[in-house]
Write a protein that holds these residues in place. Structure first.
Motif, short mmCIF file in Angstrom:
data_model
loop_
_atom_site.label_atom_id
_atom_site.label_comp_id
_atom_site.label_asym_id
_atom_site.label_seq_id
_atom_site.Cartn_x
_atom_site.Cartn_y
_atom_site.Cartn_z
N THR A 101 76.86 10.25 83.93
CA THR A 101 76.38 9.17 83.06
C THR A 101 75.24 8.43 83.75
O THR A 101 75.36 8.03 84.91
CB THR A 101 77.52 8.18 82.75
OG1 THR A 101 78.58 8.88 82.10
CG2 THR A 101 77.02 7.05 81.85
N VAL A 102 74.14 8.25 83.03
CA VAL A 102 72.96 7.58 83.56
C VAL A 102 72.58 6.42 82.64
O VAL A 102 72.59 6.56 81.43
CB VAL A 102 71.77 8.56 83.67
CG1 VAL A 102 70.51 7.83 84.14
CG2 VAL A 102 72.10 9.71 84.62
N VAL A 103 72.24 5.28 83.23
CA VAL A 103 71.66 4.17 82.49
C VAL A 103 70.18 4.12 82.81
O VAL A 103 69.79 4.06 83.98
CB VAL A 103 72.34 2.83 82.83
CG1 VAL A 103 71.52 1.65 82.30
CG2 VAL A 103 73.75 2.77 82.24
N LEU A 104 69.35 4.16 81.77
CA LEU A 104 67.89 4.17 81.90
C LEU A 104 67.34 2.86 81.37
O LEU A 104 67.52 2.52 80.20
CB LEU A 104 67.32 5.35 81.10
CG LEU A 104 65.82 5.41 80.89
CD1 LEU A 104 65.08 5.55 82.22
CD2 LEU A 104 65.46 6.58 79.96
N ILE A 105 66.65 2.10 82.22
CA ILE A 105 66.11 0.79 81.85
C ILE A 105 64.59 0.84 81.93
O ILE A 105 64.01 0.89 83.01
CB ILE A 105 66.64 -0.32 82.79
CG1 ILE A 105 68.17 -0.22 82.95
CG2 ILE A 105 66.25 -1.70 82.27
CD1 ILE A 105 68.74 -1.12 84.04
N ASP A 106 63.95 0.83 80.77
CA ASP A 106 62.49 0.92 80.70
C ASP A 106 62.03 0.38 79.36
O ASP A 106 62.64 0.71 78.33
CB ASP A 106 62.03 2.38 80.87
CG ASP A 106 60.56 2.49 81.25
OD1 ASP A 106 59.71 1.96 80.50
OD2 ASP A 106 60.27 3.11 82.29
N ARG A 162 79.56 1.85 83.53
CA ARG A 162 79.86 2.26 84.90
C ARG A 162 79.22 3.60 85.22
O ARG A 162 79.90 4.61 85.49
CB ARG A 162 81.37 2.31 85.13
CG ARG A 162 82.04 0.94 85.00
CD ARG A 162 81.67 0.06 86.17
NE ARG A 162 82.17 -1.32 86.01
CZ ARG A 162 82.20 -2.22 86.97
NH1 ARG A 162 81.74 -1.92 88.18
NH2 ARG A 162 82.63 -3.44 86.75
N PRO A 163 77.89 3.68 85.18
CA PRO A 163 77.19 4.96 85.31
C PRO A 163 77.28 5.54 86.71
O PRO A 163 77.62 4.85 87.68
CB PRO A 163 75.74 4.60 84.96
CG PRO A 163 75.62 3.18 85.42
CD PRO A 163 76.95 2.55 85.08
N ASP A 164 76.93 6.82 86.80
CA ASP A 164 76.84 7.50 88.09
C ASP A 164 75.49 7.25 88.75
O ASP A 164 75.35 7.45 89.97
CB ASP A 164 77.03 9.01 87.91
CG ASP A 164 78.39 9.33 87.29
OD1 ASP A 164 79.41 9.02 87.93
OD2 ASP A 164 78.42 9.85 86.16
N LEU A 165 74.48 6.83 87.95
CA LEU A 165 73.14 6.59 88.48
C LEU A 165 72.38 5.69 87.50
O LEU A 165 72.61 5.75 86.30
CB LEU A 165 72.40 7.92 88.67
CG LEU A 165 71.01 7.86 89.31
CD1 LEU A 165 70.87 8.93 90.40
CD2 LEU A 165 69.92 8.08 88.28
N VAL A 166 71.50 4.86 88.05
CA VAL A 166 70.66 3.97 87.23
C VAL A 166 69.19 4.26 87.53
O VAL A 166 68.80 4.42 88.69
CB VAL A 166 70.97 2.49 87.52
CG1 VAL A 166 69.97 1.57 86.81
CG2 VAL A 166 72.39 2.13 87.08
N ILE A 167 68.40 4.34 86.48
CA ILE A 167 66.94 4.46 86.60
C ILE A 167 66.34 3.18 86.03
O ILE A 167 66.67 2.78 84.91
CB ILE A 167 66.40 5.68 85.83
CG1 ILE A 167 67.02 6.98 86.35
CG2 ILE A 167 64.88 5.75 85.92
CD1 ILE A 167 66.69 8.21 85.52
N VAL A 168 65.46 2.53 86.78
CA VAL A 168 64.93 1.25 86.32
C VAL A 168 63.42 1.14 86.57
O VAL A 168 62.92 1.57 87.61
CB VAL A 168 65.67 0.07 87.01
CG1 VAL A 168 65.51 0.12 88.53
CG2 VAL A 168 65.21 -1.27 86.47
N ASP A 169 62.72 0.60 85.60
CA ASP A 169 61.30 0.28 85.74
C ASP A 169 61.20 -1.11 86.37
O ASP A 169 62.14 -1.91 86.29
CB ASP A 169 60.64 0.28 84.35
CG ASP A 169 59.14 0.11 84.42
OD1 ASP A 169 58.56 0.25 85.52
OD2 ASP A 169 58.53 -0.16 83.37
N LEU A 170 60.10 -1.41 87.02
CA LEU A 170 59.92 -2.74 87.61
C LEU A 170 59.34 -3.74 86.63
O LEU A 170 59.63 -4.93 86.70
CB LEU A 170 59.03 -2.66 88.86
CG LEU A 170 59.59 -1.89 90.05
CD1 LEU A 170 58.65 -1.99 91.24
CD2 LEU A 170 60.98 -2.38 90.43
#
Length: 237
Positions: free
Chosen positions: A7-12, A49-57
């Motif tokens: 599970t991934v959470v992507l914030i962009d 409760r993801p396994d990894l998070v990707i986030v933009d600044l």
């Protein structure tokens, strides 16, 4: 992840980026939840409760570094920054805040997927501090006996060289900033002096790399810090 769906959470806030990344990750078998603001992303991370998070600044409501800091208050989930900011100071701030990796836009999807897999493997293995041995190339670091071998030969490291190598080995593949390494090795009461850090890294490469001028394992992230790559994924004994 032992057959479980990642599970991934992507914030962009860029809709097209979210669409492209989500499609690539889902094609690789991952479950993706995306968010266009920092607050939405933190809520997703708390709920999913993801396994990894990707986030933009660059987010509309808060800086991505703030998202990382808030996330780190309660989670050790791997965080990859995906940002158009390419200045060294932005990378350093994000990594010091607790990010595990940093990719600048434009980026290649194969590289993003490779880095995701690497961080998931590291997370699944748990902390390298709990393992007795770490191997890369012909080098074996025995954390239990505080001994380093290159092939079958013992390598004599100074106490500082050993602490630097141990810090890198406990976070394989992760960028450790100059500040993080300096604080871990010399302690929080010492003022940062990155000149010393460069000298000791050079000593480590002379002792451990086949070609110190073109290191394969102890690599420099220009202006940011260092990372240890090529650590074997198998049991460390």
């Amino acid at each position: 992840m032992s057959g479980q769906t990642v599970t991934v959470v992507l914030i962009d806030d860029e809709k097209n980026i979210r669409r492209v990344v989500r499609a690539a990750l889902e094609a690789d078998g991952m479950l993706v939840f995306d968010a266009s603001t920092g607050l939405q992303g933190l809520a997703q991370a708390a709920t999913r409760r993801p396994d990894l998070v990707i986030v933009d600044l660059s987010l509309p409501d808060m800086d991505g570094t703030e998202v990382i800091e808030e996330l780190r208050a309660w989670s050790t989930v791997p965080v990859i920054v995906l940002s158009g900011r390419c200045r060294e100071e932005d990378k350093v701030r994000a990594l010091d805040a607790g990010a595990d990796d940093y990719l600048t836009k434009p980026f290649g999807l194969p590289e993003l997927l490779a880095r995701i897999r690497a961080h998931l493997r590291r997370q699944a293995r748990g902390s390298r501090a709990a393992l007795s041995r770490v191997r890369f190339g012909t080098v074996t670091l025995d954390l239990g006996e505080r001994r380093v071998l290159r092939g079958s030969e013992t390598v004599h490291l100074s106490p500082i060289e050993y602490r630097l190598l141990s810090a890198l080995a406990q976070h394989p593949g992760r960028v450790l900033t100059h500040h993080q390494l300096y604080q871990e090795v010399w302690g929080p009461t010492r003022s940062d002096n990155y000149h010393y850090l460069r000298i000791y890294m050079s000593h480590l490469r002379q002792k451990l790399e086949s070609d110190p001028a073109q290191p394969e394992h102890i690599v420099t992230e220009s202006g940011v810090g260092y990372r240890l790559i090529g650590v074997e994924d198998g049991p460390a004994g």
